[in-house]
Design a protein around this motif. Sequence first.
Motif, PDB file in Angstrom:
ATOM      1  N   UNK A  47       3.524   6.012  25.916  1.00  0.00           N
ATOM      2  CA  UNK A  47       3.814   4.842  26.744  1.00  0.00           C
ATOM      3  C   UNK A  47       3.189   5.008  28.117  1.00  0.00           C
ATOM      4  N   UNK A  48       3.788   4.397  29.121  1.00  0.00           N
ATOM      5  CA  UNK A  48       3.261   4.473  30.493  1.00  0.00           C
ATOM      6  C   UNK A  48       3.063   5.928  30.910  1.00  0.00           C
ATOM      7  N   UNK A  49       1.859   6.260  31.352  1.00  0.00           N
ATOM      8  CA  UNK A  49       1.538   7.671  31.606  1.00  0.00           C
ATOM      9  C   UNK A  49       2.169   8.254  32.863  1.00  0.00           C
ATOM     10  N   UNK A  50       2.741   7.430  33.723  1.00  0.00           N
ATOM     11  CA  UNK A  50       3.350   7.972  34.945  1.00  0.00           C
ATOM     12  C   UNK A  50       4.480   8.940  34.623  1.00  0.00           C
ATOM     13  N   UNK A  51       5.440   8.490  33.841  1.00  0.00           N
ATOM     14  CA  UNK A  51       6.574   9.342  33.502  1.00  0.00           C
ATOM     15  C   UNK A  51       6.205  10.476  32.568  1.00  0.00           C
ATOM     16  N   UNK A 111       7.517  16.053  23.121  1.00  0.00           N
ATOM     17  CA  UNK A 111       6.825  14.794  22.800  1.00  0.00           C
ATOM     18  C   UNK A 111       7.688  13.901  21.916  1.00  0.00           C
ATOM     19  N   UNK A 112       8.155  14.432  20.801  1.00  0.00           N
ATOM     20  CA  UNK A 112       8.904  13.607  19.851  1.00  0.00           C
ATOM     21  C   UNK A 112      10.238  13.136  20.416  1.00  0.00           C
ATOM     22  N   UNK A 113      10.927  13.992  21.158  1.00  0.00           N
ATOM     23  CA  UNK A 113      12.279  13.666  21.592  1.00  0.00           C
ATOM     24  C   UNK A 113      12.349  12.769  22.822  1.00  0.00           C
ATOM     25  N   UNK A 114      11.274  12.713  23.608  1.00  0.00           N
ATOM     26  CA  UNK A 114      11.348  12.014  24.889  1.00  0.00           C
ATOM     27  C   UNK A 114      10.743  10.617  24.873  1.00  0.00           C
ATOM     28  N   UNK A 115      10.375  10.109  23.691  1.00  0.00           N
ATOM     29  CA  UNK A 115       9.981   8.710  23.579  1.00  0.00           C
ATOM     30  C   UNK A 115      10.346   8.245  22.173  1.00  0.00           C
ATOM     31  N   UNK A 116      10.102   6.975  21.878  1.00  0.00           N
ATOM     32  CA  UNK A 116      10.412   6.445  20.556  1.00  0.00           C
ATOM     33  C   UNK A 116       9.109   6.234  19.794  1.00  0.00           C
ATOM     34  N   UNK A 121       2.978  -0.618  18.838  1.00  0.00           N
ATOM     35  CA  UNK A 121       2.214  -0.887  20.064  1.00  0.00           C
ATOM     36  C   UNK A 121       3.127  -1.282  21.221  1.00  0.00           C
ATOM     37  N   UNK A 122       4.051  -0.378  21.548  1.00  0.00           N
ATOM     38  CA  UNK A 122       4.933  -0.620  22.687  1.00  0.00           C
ATOM     39  C   UNK A 122       5.764   0.617  22.949  1.00  0.00           C
ATOM     40  N   UNK A 123       6.357   0.681  24.138  1.00  0.00           N
ATOM     41  CA  UNK A 123       7.451   1.586  24.462  1.00  0.00           C
ATOM     42  C   UNK A 123       8.407   0.794  25.325  1.00  0.00           C
ATOM     43  N   UNK A 189       5.078   8.634  44.442  1.00  0.00           N
ATOM     44  CA  UNK A 189       6.032   7.528  44.500  1.00  0.00           C
ATOM     45  C   UNK A 189       7.281   7.931  43.717  1.00  0.00           C
ATOM     46  N   UNK A 190       8.144   8.766  44.314  1.00  0.00           N
ATOM     47  CA  UNK A 190       9.285   9.336  43.585  1.00  0.00           C
ATOM     48  C   UNK A 190      10.226   8.289  42.990  1.00  0.00           C
ATOM     49  N   UNK A 191      10.278   7.127  43.571  1.00  0.00           N
ATOM     50  CA  UNK A 191      11.148   6.078  43.045  1.00  0.00           C
ATOM     51  C   UNK A 191      10.447   5.134  42.098  1.00  0.00           C
ATOM     52  N   UNK A 192       9.230   5.497  41.683  1.00  0.00           N
ATOM     53  CA  UNK A 192       8.435   4.627  40.837  1.00  0.00           C
ATOM     54  C   UNK A 192       8.971   4.496  39.419  1.00  0.00           C
ATOM     55  N   UNK A 193       8.363   3.595  38.692  1.00  0.00           N
ATOM     56  CA  UNK A 193       8.806   3.252  37.339  1.00  0.00           C
ATOM     57  C   UNK A 193       8.561   4.380  36.349  1.00  0.00           C
ATOM     58  N   UNK A 194       9.561   4.641  35.520  1.00  0.00           N
ATOM     59  CA  UNK A 194       9.423   5.566  34.395  1.00  0.00           C
ATOM     60  C   UNK A 194      10.164   4.961  33.206  1.00  0.00           C
TER      61      UNK A 194
END
Length: 206
Positions: A47-51, A111-116, A121-123, A189-194
Amino acid sequence: MALFSDTTTVLPGRDTAIETSQAHTINGHSLHPPFPEGHEEIVLGMGCFWGVERLFWQQPGVYVTAAGYAGGSTPNPTYQETCTGRTGHTEVVRVIYNPNQVTLETLLQIFWEQHDPTQGNRQGNDIGSQYRSAILTTTDAQLDAAKHSAAAYQQALNRSGKGAITTEIKPLDTFYYAESYHQQYLDKNPGGYCGLKGTGVTCPIG
């Protein structure tokens, strides 16, 4: 597997790399090769690479991380181009790690446990092919381990009534760095989107 059967829809990209950062904002290590001898590389899309990048730079044994794009056809894509879905790439994180300090199985378990990995084509609220789940390997041993871990996790998901894994697992073709402002974004940006959110199912490896 090609994402687009009509190649006229694929964006052309460019011959030269886009501008990006040179060093990691936290540990100062170079984002670019050559990396220390004995270290290995795996590229992960969750998903989003920031988090995702923050998740892995925090792991002991990980030497450096970098946000980027991979798995598609457009050379040297920009963020805006990748977001159209017409480059074929997904947002990924390059993880350079010392296998003497952290095992591949540990990284795959994270990897497996921290996303779905069942969402396609989504998270979560991030929708599009650029958010699809992917493991892009750089050695035959990594490829075998990734496939084995997927099979093991699918059994665990089945027991919990979850869906089928949609994660792409294949050798890495080319990793393209994302723009400077994306590198270590959540450090800047510590408060940024994850948007990371797992299934709650434990992966029985490692």
